[in-house]
Scaffold this motif. Sequence first.
Motif, PDB file in Angstrom:
ATOM      1  N   MET A   1      58.642  96.760  37.270  1.00 58.94           N
ATOM      2  CA  MET A   1      58.164  97.829  38.479  1.00 58.94           C
ATOM      3  C   MET A   1      59.183  97.981  38.274  1.00 58.94           C
ATOM      4  O   MET A   1      59.810  97.808  37.119  1.00 58.94           O
ATOM      5  CB  MET A   1      58.277  96.073  39.848  1.00 58.94           C
ATOM      6  CG  MET A   1      56.582  95.522  39.698  1.00 58.94           C
ATOM      7  SD  MET A   1      57.578  94.438  41.435  1.00 58.94           S
ATOM      8  CE  MET A   1      56.389  95.529  42.491  1.00 58.94           C
ATOM      9  N   ARG A   2      58.977  98.857  39.510  1.00 57.43           N
ATOM     10  CA  ARG A   2      59.897  99.945  38.849  1.00 57.43           C
ATOM     11  C   ARG A   2      61.069 100.479  40.693  1.00 57.43           C
ATOM     12  O   ARG A   2      60.198 100.343  41.558  1.00 57.43           O
ATOM     13  CB  ARG A   2      59.963 101.228  38.311  1.00 57.43           C
ATOM     14  CG  ARG A   2      61.217 102.196  38.502  1.00 57.43           C
ATOM     15  CD  ARG A   2      60.689 103.548  37.534  1.00 57.43           C
ATOM     16  NE  ARG A   2      60.583 103.065  36.478  1.00 57.43           N
ATOM     17  CZ  ARG A   2      59.184 103.788  35.511  1.00 57.43           C
ATOM     18  NH1 ARG A   2      58.491 104.485  35.247  1.00 57.43           N
ATOM     19  NH2 ARG A   2      59.656 103.369  33.982  1.00 57.43           N
ATOM     20  N   ASP A  37      51.880  94.757  35.809  1.00 60.85           N
ATOM     21  CA  ASP A  37      53.289  94.409  36.847  1.00 60.85           C
ATOM     22  C   ASP A  37      52.845  93.051  37.262  1.00 60.85           C
ATOM     23  O   ASP A  37      51.421  92.878  37.561  1.00 60.85           O
ATOM     24  CB  ASP A  37      53.851  94.847  37.385  1.00 60.85           C
ATOM     25  CG  ASP A  37      54.704  95.827  37.026  1.00 60.85           C
ATOM     26  OD1 ASP A  37      55.524  95.369  36.690  1.00 60.85           O
ATOM     27  OD2 ASP A  37      55.249  96.813  37.693  1.00 60.85           O
ATOM     28  N   LYS A  40      55.374  87.592  38.419  1.00 59.10           N
ATOM     29  CA  LYS A  40      57.454  87.092  37.730  1.00 59.10           C
ATOM     30  C   LYS A  40      57.472  88.294  38.070  1.00 59.10           C
ATOM     31  O   LYS A  40      59.184  88.289  38.426  1.00 59.10           O
ATOM     32  CB  LYS A  40      56.948  86.999  35.957  1.00 59.10           C
ATOM     33  CG  LYS A  40      57.904  86.860  35.411  1.00 59.10           C
ATOM     34  CD  LYS A  40      57.699  86.033  34.332  1.00 59.10           C
ATOM     35  CE  LYS A  40      58.753  85.926  33.024  1.00 59.10           C
ATOM     36  NZ  LYS A  40      58.559  85.875  32.191  1.00 59.10           N
ATOM     37  N   ALA A  41      57.504  89.600  37.735  1.00 61.06           N
ATOM     38  CA  ALA A  41      58.147  91.090  38.198  1.00 61.06           C
ATOM     39  C   ALA A  41      58.793  91.332  39.481  1.00 61.06           C
ATOM     40  O   ALA A  41      59.640  91.597  40.144  1.00 61.06           O
ATOM     41  CB  ALA A  41      57.445  91.859  37.561  1.00 61.06           C
ATOM     42  N   TRP A  44      61.227  88.787  39.766  1.00 65.93           N
ATOM     43  CA  TRP A  44      62.492  88.980  39.599  1.00 65.93           C
ATOM     44  C   TRP A  44      63.427  90.611  40.721  1.00 65.93           C
ATOM     45  O   TRP A  44      64.110  89.832  40.300  1.00 65.93           O
ATOM     46  CB  TRP A  44      62.387  89.618  37.731  1.00 65.93           C
ATOM     47  CG  TRP A  44      63.599  89.758  37.089  1.00 65.93           C
ATOM     48  CD1 TRP A  44      63.955  88.827  36.217  1.00 65.93           C
ATOM     49  CD2 TRP A  44      63.855  90.840  37.222  1.00 65.93           C
ATOM     50  NE1 TRP A  44      65.460  90.405  36.222  1.00 65.93           N
ATOM     51  CE2 TRP A  44      65.568  91.074  36.648  1.00 65.93           C
ATOM     52  CE3 TRP A  44      63.930  92.540  38.219  1.00 65.93           C
ATOM     53  CZ2 TRP A  44      66.060  92.736  36.071  1.00 65.93           C
ATOM     54  CZ3 TRP A  44      64.533  93.974  38.212  1.00 65.93           C
ATOM     55  CH2 TRP A  44      65.501  93.330  37.287  1.00 65.93           C
ATOM     56  N   LEU A  45      62.315  90.959  40.573  1.00 71.11           N
ATOM     57  CA  LEU A  45      63.061  92.107  41.591  1.00 71.11           C
ATOM     58  C   LEU A  45      63.465  91.730  42.483  1.00 71.11           C
ATOM     59  O   LEU A  45      64.716  92.479  43.716  1.00 71.11           O
ATOM     60  CB  LEU A  45      61.872  93.565  41.418  1.00 71.11           C
ATOM     61  CG  LEU A  45      62.008  94.745  42.554  1.00 71.11           C
ATOM     62  CD1 LEU A  45      63.951  95.477  40.992  1.00 71.11           C
ATOM     63  CD2 LEU A  45      60.900  95.797  42.080  1.00 71.11           C
ATOM     64  N   ASP A 144      64.550  98.330  36.390  1.00 67.58           N
ATOM     65  CA  ASP A 144      62.982  98.093  36.178  1.00 67.58           C
ATOM     66  C   ASP A 144      62.904  96.696  35.744  1.00 67.58           C
ATOM     67  O   ASP A 144      63.831  96.179  35.595  1.00 67.58           O
ATOM     68  CB  ASP A 144      62.948  98.971  34.670  1.00 67.58           C
ATOM     69  CG  ASP A 144      62.965 100.550  34.378  1.00 67.58           C
ATOM     70  OD1 ASP A 144      61.629 100.861  35.550  1.00 67.58           O
ATOM     71  OD2 ASP A 144      63.230 101.047  33.655  1.00 67.58           O
ATOM     72  N   SER A 145      62.112  96.216  36.200  1.00 69.96           N
ATOM     73  CA  SER A 145      61.584  94.244  35.825  1.00 69.96           C
ATOM     74  C   SER A 145      61.339  94.422  34.329  1.00 69.96           C
ATOM     75  O   SER A 145      60.938  95.685  33.581  1.00 69.96           O
ATOM     76  CB  SER A 145      60.487  93.795  36.341  1.00 69.96           C
ATOM     77  OG  SER A 145      59.633  94.704  35.715  1.00 69.96           O
ATOM     78  N   ALA A 147      59.937  93.061  32.321  1.00 71.84           N
ATOM     79  CA  ALA A 147      58.349  93.928  31.864  1.00 71.84           C
ATOM     80  C   ALA A 147      58.149  95.057  31.597  1.00 71.84           C
ATOM     81  O   ALA A 147      58.124  95.354  30.558  1.00 71.84           O
ATOM     82  CB  ALA A 147      57.368  93.275  31.900  1.00 71.84           C
ATOM     83  N   GLN A 148      58.846  95.734  32.284  1.00 74.52           N
ATOM     84  CA  GLN A 148      58.832  97.247  32.542  1.00 74.52           C
ATOM     85  C   GLN A 148      59.642  97.664  31.302  1.00 74.52           C
ATOM     86  O   GLN A 148      59.538  98.825  30.444  1.00 74.52           O
ATOM     87  CB  GLN A 148      59.656  98.004  33.762  1.00 74.52           C
ATOM     88  CG  GLN A 148      58.942  99.070  33.896  1.00 74.52           C
ATOM     89  CD  GLN A 148      58.309 100.037  33.093  1.00 74.52           C
ATOM     90  OE1 GLN A 148      57.145  99.501  33.571  1.00 74.52           O
ATOM     91  NE2 GLN A 148      58.154 101.015  32.807  1.00 74.52           N
TER      92      GLN A 148
END
Length: 153
Positions: A1-2, A37, A40-41, A44-45, A144-145, A147-148
């Motif tokens: 995610m952004r 995504d 989890k993302a 986090w975000l 950015d997450s 993962a990103q």
Amino acid sequence: MRAVLQRVRRAKVVVTESTVGEIAHGWLVLLGVGPNDTQKAVDWLAEKVANLRAFDDANGKMNLSVQDVNGSVLVVSQFTLYGDCAKGRRPSFIGAAQPTVAETLYEAFVTALKLLGVPVATGRFGADMQVELVNDGPVTFVLDSPAQMEAQS
């Protein structure tokens, strides 16, 4: 995610001349969802947005979260955050999640913020929106997450 976070004094989203979301002091979050995504993302975000200490304390230092200042968050979906402008003259959006996936994770992000106790307003997913804001500072961050960030390395 952004996400693009803009600290605002006020912000609102208008769709076909009607205000659909509005906040006073807090964060305007422009949210993009990538194809890989996950929840989890989202988690986090949401935690990062709720607890990022970027609001001024009594000494003028960025030391308080949006929750500490009794602020709110306005979340606006924006797939163009995944636009790739490296080649040609027209952006490519193949890096963005498909709308059905993106909408599900967008809604999950809004829910996650609410579960953290943050007052949330939203735009309308997929709509042509006009976003009005008064940037405070200006203070703007791009998140950015994890993962990103891993996908970019």
